[in-house]
Design a protein around this motif. Structure first.
Motif, PDB file in Angstrom:
ATOM      1  N   LEU A 343       0.853  -1.190   0.000  1.00 58.58           N
ATOM      2  CA  LEU A 343       0.000   0.000   0.000  1.00 58.58           C
ATOM      3  C   LEU A 343       0.888   1.240   0.000  1.00 58.58           C
ATOM      4  N   ALA A 356       2.778  -0.890   4.818  1.00 60.29           N
ATOM      5  CA  ALA A 356       1.585  -1.739   4.958  1.00 60.29           C
ATOM      6  C   ALA A 356       1.431  -2.541   3.673  1.00 60.29           C
ATOM      7  N   ASN A 358      -0.575  -6.449   1.885  1.00 60.33           N
ATOM      8  CA  ASN A 358      -1.388  -7.639   2.058  1.00 60.33           C
ATOM      9  C   ASN A 358      -0.722  -8.803   1.348  1.00 60.33           C
ATOM     10  N   ALA A 364      -5.026 -10.126   7.141  1.00 59.98           N
ATOM     11  CA  ALA A 364      -3.816  -9.663   7.839  1.00 59.98           C
ATOM     12  C   ALA A 364      -3.600 -10.369   9.178  1.00 59.98           C
ATOM     13  N   SER A 380      -1.513  -5.887  12.494  1.00 57.92           N
ATOM     14  CA  SER A 380      -2.499  -6.307  11.503  1.00 57.92           C
ATOM     15  C   SER A 380      -3.834  -5.712  11.877  1.00 57.92           C
ATOM     16  N   HIS A 389      -9.086   2.192   4.812  1.00 54.46           N
ATOM     17  CA  HIS A 389      -9.110   0.806   4.329  1.00 54.46           C
ATOM     18  C   HIS A 389     -10.331   0.557   3.445  1.00 54.46           C
ATOM     19  N   ILE A 394     -10.206  -2.791   1.115  1.00 58.60           N
ATOM     20  CA  ILE A 394      -9.696  -3.916   1.901  1.00 58.60           C
ATOM     21  C   ILE A 394     -10.199  -3.782   3.335  1.00 58.60           C
ATOM     22  N   SER A 397      -4.973  -4.690   6.781  1.00 56.03           N
ATOM     23  CA  SER A 397      -3.666  -4.857   6.154  1.00 56.03           C
ATOM     24  C   SER A 397      -2.634  -5.221   7.218  1.00 56.03           C
ATOM     25  N   CYS A 398      -1.501  -5.733   6.740  1.00 60.75           N
ATOM     26  CA  CYS A 398      -0.363  -5.998   7.614  1.00 60.75           C
ATOM     27  C   CYS A 398       0.511  -4.741   7.590  1.00 60.75           C
ATOM     28  N   ARG A 399       1.221  -4.483   8.678  1.00 59.11           N
ATOM     29  CA  ARG A 399       2.112  -3.324   8.655  1.00 59.11           C
ATOM     30  C   ARG A 399       3.391  -3.632   9.403  1.00 59.11           C
TER      31      ARG A 399
END
Lengths: 429, 128
Positions: A343, A356, A358, A364, A380, A389, A394, A397-399
């Protein structure tokens, strides 16, 4: 979705190879200042955007205050109370100097959220009128959105949002036209806690001031990673949380430009913020005490000042170079994995040390759980940015986010764990 | 935690969809992760005639609710209502860490709300 279009390999300004050996020695000495990381050497802590780990000297500062100087400041005439008062005042001086502010422009609060609520109550409630506009951006943390929703509803004002470009940066053309509508306040983040985008604060402040708008800056994601000087930016209000700059929880700062002090009303009422109290009426103290009711978080302020000393000792040159190098290494690693969707912009000069992303079709939280099994702590969820988001289409997300203690080895461990996660989730390589 | 079966239920959810004129339905979100689950039920002679869910979220939450939907088909509503958290976790069949319990139990909570609505009962304690 923001897809990586530009190549990051062409921007090697920070990826200085000769600096790496030296860098590695500094990182390992830096890491050894953090007891939690020393006691858990295999842990990869990649959630500094949520909160940073604390160096020994900050922990010592808290303990030292309680062991040698603890008393209620501004109260007693005895020497110990004076020590506490002095320690608190010295902490304020450190913060003020760090930000390029005057002492009376610095108010201690618990965190940035409380800081924004303070600006909401002490200034905005008096100055936002029916029909006014408050201008925000589409990348604000809930803490810089929800208070303004409340003000807008109460006052009959409207909220406008500076939109994002497909790359995840503020759309400055739209920003200009929204500012032409003369909002009463522009409240924006310096660095997005999801996209990592660094916003052109100085430029926006100049535009905002030409139309008479005040500007509040949320510096939570920048204050530990790049210079934040209130005079250079020209902002009217600025907030940050101390725990995101290696300081203790419960320490936060609000900067309020001196020119606005006459317009402020107290946020909380009670002890310490008064001048004279009678049965039916009271007069209030001057800034910054006006906005600090009750016994303040003295030890926390002292700890925060020590954290700022820690950051200054490392120096911005090293911190920025180090974190940019980590970010570029990590971005390169992530971009080499076809299952990863990053992202935000992939132009390093435009982003801070947080990324961040996915992974395939996995949520996440599932990714974070598998990484946790490998001792890698990532964030997450929606990172307190649900509307953003939603806009990106989405749920979460993962960060990963970096601090001074992170190393290239941490990035390697993280990328290996992510590759393992692809296997666990049976994602195509 | 991510056995093949869990991933299979996540990617190919059973009883996923919408019912025409359900007798009872309920929707819940987990604000922490943004997981959303809606369960719909048709009841015939006191038993679950049809149950299905819609939603989005992590593999654990989606697999768990999908398995639950399979499990409750045809069972008396009172029996479904008496189904416990422990039974839900047994049904899921994987060790769930504390941080992921809410994910594992979101569909269960939504199902419980459905049976409560149908039976005219309160949800009771332990469903924060």
């Amino acid at each position: 979705m923001f897809l990586p279009e530009s190549t990051i390999d062409s921007v090697p300004q920070y990826a200085n190879v000769s600096a790496s050996a030296n860098d590695s020695a500094i990182v390992s000495s830096c890491k050894s200042s953090f007891p939690l990381l020393v006691s858990q050497p295999k842990l990869v802590y990649f959630d500094s955007a949520a909160t940073t780990q604390k160096p020994q000297e900050v922990i010592d500062a808290l303990q030292d205050f309680y062991e040698t100087a603890n008393a209620n400041p501004h109260r007693g005439v005895y020497a110990l109370s004076v020590s506490a008062t002095n320690a608190y005042a010295a902490a304020r001086e450190t913060v003020a100097e760090f930000l390029g502010a005057r002492n009376e422009e610095i108010v201690f609060v618990r965190n940035a959220t409380e800081g924004i609520n303070l600006v909401m109550h002490s200034w905005a409630q008096q100055h936002v009128k029916q029909g006014d506009t408050i201008l925000l951006t589409e990348m604000e943390h809930h803490s810089n959105l929800v208070p303004w929703q409340v003000v807008a509803k109460e006052k009959g004002a409207r909220l406008d949002f500076i939109p994002l470009t497909p790359e995840g940066l503020l759309d400055m053309n739209v920003a200009r036209s929204l500012l032409m509508k003369k909002p009463v306040l522009l409240a924006l983040t310096h660095v997005s806690n999801v996209l990592g985008s660094i916003n052109p604060v100085k430029q926006l402040v100049q535009l905002a001031h030409t139309v008479g708008a005040k500007v509040l800056l949320d510096a939570c994601q920048s204050v530990a990673h790049m210079p934040v000087n209130v005079q250079e930016f020209g902002v009217d209000f600025m907030v940050f949380s101390g725990h995101k700059i290696y300081g203790p929880t419960g320490s936060g700062v609000v900067y309020i430009k001196k020119e606005l002090h006459a317009e402020l009303v107290p946020f909380l009422f009670g002890g310490d913020m008064i001048q004279e109290v009678h049965w039916h009426d009271s007069s209030f103290a001057a800034m910054p005490y006006l906005l600090e009711a009750g016994t303040p978080p003295v030890a926390e302020a002292v700890g925060l000042a020590r954290a700022i000393d820690f950051v200054r000792a490392l120096g911005w040159d090293w911190i920025q170079t180090h974190e940019q190098e980590l970010m570029i290494t990590c971005l390169n690693g992530l971009r080499a994995m076809p299952q990863v969707k990053i992202l935000g912009t992939t132009t390093p000069a435009m982003r801070s040390g947080l990324i961040a992303f996915n992974l395939g079709d996995m949520h996440a939280h599932d990714v974070a759980s598998v990484l946790d099994d490998a001792g890698v702590c990532i964030r997450s969820g929606h990172h307190c940015c649900m509307p953003l988001h939603e806009k990106l289409g989405i749920a979460a997300s993962c960060r990963v986010s970096f601090g001074v203690y992170n190393s290239r080895e941490d990035i390697v461990a993280f990328l290996n764990a992510l590759t393992k996660a692809c296997e666990v989730f049976k994602l195509e390589q | 935690m991510y056995q093949e079966m869990i991933l299979d239920y996540y990617r190919n959810p059973r009883h996923f969809g919408e019912l025409d004129s359900p007798d009872v339905q309920h929707r819940e979100a987990n604000p922490l992760c943004g997981d959303i689950i809606e369960v719909q039920m048709k009841v015939k002679n006191g038993a679950v005639n049809q149950a299905c869910f819609q939603g989005k979220g992590c593999a654990i939450s989606q697999a768990a609710v999908s398995m639950l939907m399979e499990h409750v088909q045809g069972k008396p509503v009172s029996e479904v209502h008496a189904f416990s958290k422990e039974q839900m976790l047994d049904l899921l069949g994987i060790p769930v860490s504390y941080a992921r319990l809410k994910c594992a139990l979101l569909g269960f909570k939504v199902m419980k709300m459905c049976t409560c609505k149908h039976l005219g009962r309160e949800l009771g304690e332990g469903f924060a």
